[in-house]
Design a protein around this motif. Structure first.
Motif, PDB file in Angstrom:
ATOM      1  N   ILE A   1       0.737  -1.087   0.093  1.00  0.00           N
ATOM      2  CA  ILE A   1      -0.209   0.088  -0.658  1.00  0.00           C
ATOM      3  C   ILE A   1       0.775   1.190   0.061  1.00  0.00           C
ATOM      4  O   ILE A   1       0.397   2.398  -1.022  1.00  0.00           O
ATOM      5  CB  ILE A   1      -1.351  -0.046   1.134  1.00  0.00           C
ATOM      6  CG1 ILE A   1      -1.903  -1.042   0.996  1.00  0.00           C
ATOM      7  CG2 ILE A   1      -1.677   1.490   1.536  1.00  0.00           C
ATOM      8  CD1 ILE A   1      -2.788  -0.469  -0.093  1.00  0.00           C
ATOM      9  N   ASP A   2       1.598   1.195   0.661  1.00  0.00           N
ATOM     10  CA  ASP A   2       3.343   2.155   0.920  1.00  0.00           C
ATOM     11  C   ASP A   2       3.149   2.849  -0.194  1.00  0.00           C
ATOM     12  O   ASP A   2       3.580   3.959  -0.878  1.00  0.00           O
ATOM     13  CB  ASP A   2       4.122   2.376   1.926  1.00  0.00           C
ATOM     14  CG  ASP A   2       3.252   2.387   3.627  1.00  0.00           C
ATOM     15  OD1 ASP A   2       2.474   2.777   3.761  1.00  0.00           O
ATOM     16  OD2 ASP A   2       4.079   1.524   4.342  1.00  0.00           O
ATOM     17  N   ASP A   3       3.657   1.611  -1.460  1.00  0.00           N
ATOM     18  CA  ASP A   3       4.504   2.132  -2.663  1.00  0.00           C
ATOM     19  C   ASP A   3       3.502   2.524  -3.718  1.00  0.00           C
ATOM     20  O   ASP A   3       3.640   2.937  -4.881  1.00  0.00           O
ATOM     21  CB  ASP A   3       5.141   0.481  -3.215  1.00  0.00           C
ATOM     22  CG  ASP A   3       5.595  -0.527  -2.311  1.00  0.00           C
ATOM     23  OD1 ASP A   3       7.050   0.874  -1.791  1.00  0.00           O
ATOM     24  OD2 ASP A   3       6.248  -1.057  -2.407  1.00  0.00           O
ATOM     25  N   LEU A   4       1.934   2.483  -3.965  1.00  0.00           N
ATOM     26  CA  LEU A   4       0.903   2.201  -4.213  1.00  0.00           C
ATOM     27  C   LEU A   4       0.573   3.570  -4.428  1.00  0.00           C
ATOM     28  O   LEU A   4       0.682   4.225  -5.396  1.00  0.00           O
ATOM     29  CB  LEU A   4      -0.145   1.176  -3.900  1.00  0.00           C
ATOM     30  CG  LEU A   4      -1.562   1.925  -4.665  1.00  0.00           C
ATOM     31  CD1 LEU A   4      -0.618   0.896  -6.180  1.00  0.00           C
ATOM     32  CD2 LEU A   4      -2.586   0.906  -4.378  1.00  0.00           C
ATOM     33  N   ASN A   5       0.756   4.103  -2.848  1.00  0.00           N
ATOM     34  CA  ASN A   5       1.332   6.283  -3.142  1.00  0.00           C
ATOM     35  C   ASN A   5      -0.258   6.169  -3.886  1.00  0.00           C
ATOM     36  O   ASN A   5      -0.561   7.249  -4.703  1.00  0.00           O
ATOM     37  CB  ASN A   5       2.241   6.540  -3.571  1.00  0.00           C
ATOM     38  CG  ASN A   5       2.297   8.352  -3.114  1.00  0.00           C
ATOM     39  OD1 ASN A   5       1.512   8.277  -1.913  1.00  0.00           O
ATOM     40  ND2 ASN A   5       2.452   8.716  -4.010  1.00  0.00           N
ATOM     41  N   TYR A   6      -1.840   5.812  -3.268  1.00  0.00           N
ATOM     42  CA  TYR A   6      -2.674   5.876  -3.289  1.00  0.00           C
ATOM     43  C   TYR A   6      -3.652   7.318  -2.218  1.00  0.00           C
ATOM     44  O   TYR A   6      -3.380   6.891  -0.824  1.00  0.00           O
ATOM     45  CB  TYR A   6      -4.331   4.421  -3.422  1.00  0.00           C
ATOM     46  CG  TYR A   6      -5.119   5.070  -3.722  1.00  0.00           C
ATOM     47  CD1 TYR A   6      -5.450   5.660  -4.430  1.00  0.00           C
ATOM     48  CD2 TYR A   6      -6.159   4.001  -3.421  1.00  0.00           C
ATOM     49  CE1 TYR A   6      -6.702   6.249  -4.289  1.00  0.00           C
ATOM     50  CE2 TYR A   6      -6.793   3.813  -3.383  1.00  0.00           C
ATOM     51  CZ  TYR A   6      -7.659   4.919  -3.557  1.00  0.00           C
ATOM     52  OH  TYR A   6      -9.486   4.882  -4.082  1.00  0.00           O
TER      53      TYR A   6
END
Length: 789
Positions: free
Chosen positions: A345-350
């Motif tokens: 989720i952190d990598d997704l930066n949504y």
């Protein structure tokens, strides 16, 4: 003077003793002479009523002289009426009264006044299609009771199903064609709510819980009694709707809260006479999303009636019509065919405030379901149940989703849906008890016919634009609205599909009581599938395929403490008919129609059930092991997956002290693809439908004073890889673990109830998904007022 006072006192005492009303007492037992606890005892046309105690005994006091009808009813047993006469204020004892088992009828009388463990209600005639007490049943099922729904002020079906041990949401309802209802995972396999009052009840949209009396989640492969169309290998979800009862009353509820939530519901029951009862439940509900766009609206009406021709014959009918409208929730479909640009989720930066949709782009679901039942008591030992049911579910409007095409970009695709699913179901069940020597038998014999038809005139899929998860447009039309979607879908053609399936089934089940403490069960089902369909609009030649399947089921129950503690084991079978698929040979370009064998799943399960301390502690602990040997894999269109799913489940309903009720559940699931010759990279992976390994829930309700109470609880799950099926190609993407806390306060009298509920009061950010990512509901506060009459 002293003698005169004594004489007057004696005269007053004599008159007082003669003026006292009489009492009626007795004991209620089943056919094995075991006492029945919690049987409803009512005196017809009066307000007098009581439940039997732990010894099956009852006493009704202060009955005036006269002739009355005593109604004795208990779920899973045939209602008995006894006429009695009180004269000269004499107390009457009816001694021992035997109730015989039979199908649950719609006009049952339910008294909750003396019921202590309010979150416990395990008796059901639907689970086994025969009367069988939970502790006598070798199968596991969870019941989400009406009292639990009221305590939690539940306003969505998703919140209701969180109370079932081991059940977790994979997808919210999409409203799309065919399978638009929500997806949930149970015992490692996806399941949808497709059973209503024990018969198929199809919906493509979200479910309004206002007409839900309770929810039964029947665990494990259950094809033997229910077939393949409404079950999964992890179980099935049976929605029990509200039913008419003898009497006049009802309630009107009004709710409001966060994100423009509003709800109005009316529930009215009328008895025209002793034979006819009618109930009408209707309501409206809407709420906007916590994101920048999104909404859900629902309106429904659900009339039902029960007519008792005589003590042996009853007709019951229920109907529900609903119209739902919603925007598509944010579904981020992660790329299944290339390495992902993110793994968490952190990598997704949504930015979860963004919905990537518009309130002008909605999909509608119009649903109708009906059920007619003729319940005939042939004798004290035998009964007949004739059922006809059906429904239609339509999907109309725009269905959209976001696909991770490359890097960190997402493409929006859309379909203009125009489809309907129709079902017709006929069932005939005979249930009875008889003896062979000293062995008591409970027998079910049934026939089942189901017609399932999907007509889909939806458009083909069209592309609108490409964006990033910060909402920036990269390519295509800038706005998502009806005009741009109509332009994108113009001229791309329609599906024009009409597929029908006829399923003929027959089943038999026998429960044999070897001793009062030991019973065994054996069941078998035969199904014949007649598939009829076409190849879209490219051919006039209809295709027809006929397959058949046998499904066995066995169980054993031993009760070290009769009616209080049981040890059980079961073998259960589930199966699934696979529609033929068109296969293209890319070397020659030849297209052929490929048929498949019927999938089979087998479960072995052992466990313990308890009903201890006068029903104050009801608990179930079990271990299950499910194997599927010929699972179909959609990517290769081959039928060679082997899957093992095993785990433990625990459910507890407790009333440890007066006015405190607790419901809790815990599950651990270990799922693995053990063999996959056509896609070896899958071997060793967790099966994608399985969801998280660990789920848990708890809710406690305590009444501090006579009318004031509070509830507090939580539900959560462990971290899991939503791309587990594809991680050998894409890499993993883990959805984080979470625990969501909820609380409520209420003030309740016989005339009204006022409550306030806080869902996710810590405002946790959390997600669900199945090769997808969908942000879930943030903190919401909802207040409700219910007037009872």
């Amino acid at each position: 003077m002293k003698n005169l006072l004594s004489t007057l006192m004696l005269f007053v005492l004599i008159q007082f003793s003669y003026s006292q009303n009489a009492s009626l007492s007795g004991k209620v037992v089943d056919n094995n002479q075991s006492p029945l606890i919690g049987v409803n005892i009512t005196v017809k046309n009066t307000a007098k009523g009581i439940e039997t105690n732990e010894n099956g005994e009852f006493e009704i006091t202060n009955i005036e002289n006269g002739t009355y009808q005593l109604i004795i009813s208990y779920i899973g047993f045939k209602t008995k009426e006894i006429e009695f006469t009180i004269s000269n204020n004499e107390n009457i004892s009816l001694n021992t009264i035997t109730l015989y088992e039979g199908n649950e009828i719609l006009n049952e009388v339910v008294l909750d006044v003396n019921r202590k463990n309010k979150f416990s209600r395990k008796e059901s005639a639907y689970v086994s299609k025969m009367p069988l007490k939970y502790i006598d049943n070798s199968q596991v099922y969870n019941t989400v009771t009406n009292q639990l729904l009221v305590s939690q002020n539940v306003n969505t079906f998703e919140d209701a199903i969180k109370n079932a041990a081991g059940v977790t949401k994979l997808w919210s309802s999409t409203g799309r064609s065919g399978d638009g209802a929500g997806y949930y995972s149970s015992r490692g396999f996806a399941v949808q709510p497709q059973l209503v009052n024990g018969v198929p009840g199809i919906t493509n949209g979200f479910i309004n819980p206002s007409n839900v009396e309770r929810v039964e989640v029947i665990k494990g492969p259950s094809g033997t009694l229910f077939g393949s169309s409404v079950t999964s290998y992890g179980g099935l979800i049976n929605i029990i709707t509200k039913k008419p009862y003898k009497g006049t009353g009802g309630e009107i509820s009004l709710s409001g809260g966060s994100y423009d939530f509003s709800k109005l519901n009316a529930d009215i029951n009328v008895s025209a006479n002793d034979k006819l009862s009618f109930r009408l439940n209707a309501g409206f509900q809407q709420q906007h999303s916590f994101q920048d766009a999104g909404l859900k609206k629902s309106v429904f009406i659900a009339p039902s009636l029960s007519y008792q021709f005589n003590n042996n014959l009853t007709f019951n009918f229920s109907y529900e019509a609903s119209s739902n409208e919603q925007t598509n929730e944010t579904f981020l479909f992660l790329n299944r065919y290339a390495p992902l640009a993110f793994s968490s989720i952190d990598d997704l930066n949504y930015d979860t405030e963004l919905s990537f949709t518009s309130n002008d782009v909605t999909i509608q679901n119009i649903t109708q379901n009906y059920r007619g039942e003729l319940a005939w008591k042939i004798s004290d030992q035998w009964s007949s149940q004739t059922l006809i049911s059906g429904g239609i579910a339509k999907s109309l409007g725009y269905y959209t989703y976001l696909w991770n095409g490359s890097d960190e970009l997402f493409n929006l695709y859309a379909q203009d849906t125009d489809s309907k699913t129709k079902t017709t179901n006929l069932q005939q069940n005979f249930t009875g008890t008889f003896k062979i020597g000293d062995l008591q038998n409970k027998l079910l014999v049934g026939l089942d016919y189901l017609n399932y038809n999907i007509i889909d005139n939806s458009s083909n899929w069209g592309y609108l634009h490409t964006i990033n998860l910060q909402g920036d447009l990269v390519y295509g039309e800038p706005a998502i609205n009806e005009e741009n979607l109509s332009t994108a879908l113009n001229g791309i053609g329609n599906l024009n599909s009409d597929v029908s399936q006829n399923i003929f089934g027959a089943y038999i089940s026998d429960v044999i009581n070897i001793t009062p403490s030991l019973s065994v069960m054996g069941s078998v089902r035969y199904d014949r599938f007649d598939y009829q369909g076409d190849r879209n609009d490219t051919s006039d030649d209809d295709t027809e395929y006929i397959e058949s399947a046998f499904s066995p089921k066995f169980g054993i129950v031993y009760q070290p403490i009769l009616n209080e503690l049981s040890i059980f084991a079961n073998y259960q079978n589930g199966f699934s008919y696979l529609d033929p698929q068109y296969i293209t040979d890319f070397d020659t370009g030849e297209v052929t129609l490929q048929s498949y064998d019927v999938e089979q799943a087998n479960q072995f399960e052992v466990g313990v059930k308890s009903n201890l301390f006068n029903n104050k502690l009801e608990a179930t602990l079990s271990y299950y092991n499910i194997n599927v040997d010929n699972k179909y894999y959609w990517a290769t269109k081959t039928q060679d997956l082997e899957i093992n799913s095993q785990g433990i489940e625990l459910e507890i309903n407790a009333n440890p002290i007066d006015k405190l009720n607790i419901h809790s559940g815990f599950s651990f699931n270990d799922s693995e693809i053990t063999n996959s010759p056509s896609a070896t990279f899958l071997e060793g992976n967790r099966y994608g439908e399985s969801g998280p390994e660990i789920t848990y829930n708890l809710w406690a309700d305590y009444k501090f004073f006579k009318n004031f109470g509070a509830g507090l609880g939580f539900n959560g799950q462990s971290e899991y890889d939503t791309m587990v099926d594809y991680k050998s190609v894409t890499g993993s993407f883990n959805l984080p673990a979470y625990t969501i806390f909820n609380a409520s306060l209420y003030y309740e009298t016989n005339k009204y109830r006022v409550s306030v509920k806080a869902n996710n009061f810590t405002d946790e950010t959390y997600y669900s998904g199945w090769s997808t990512v969908t942000p879930q509901q943030r903190r919401e506060i909802i207040g409700s007022f219910t007037f009872k009459f």
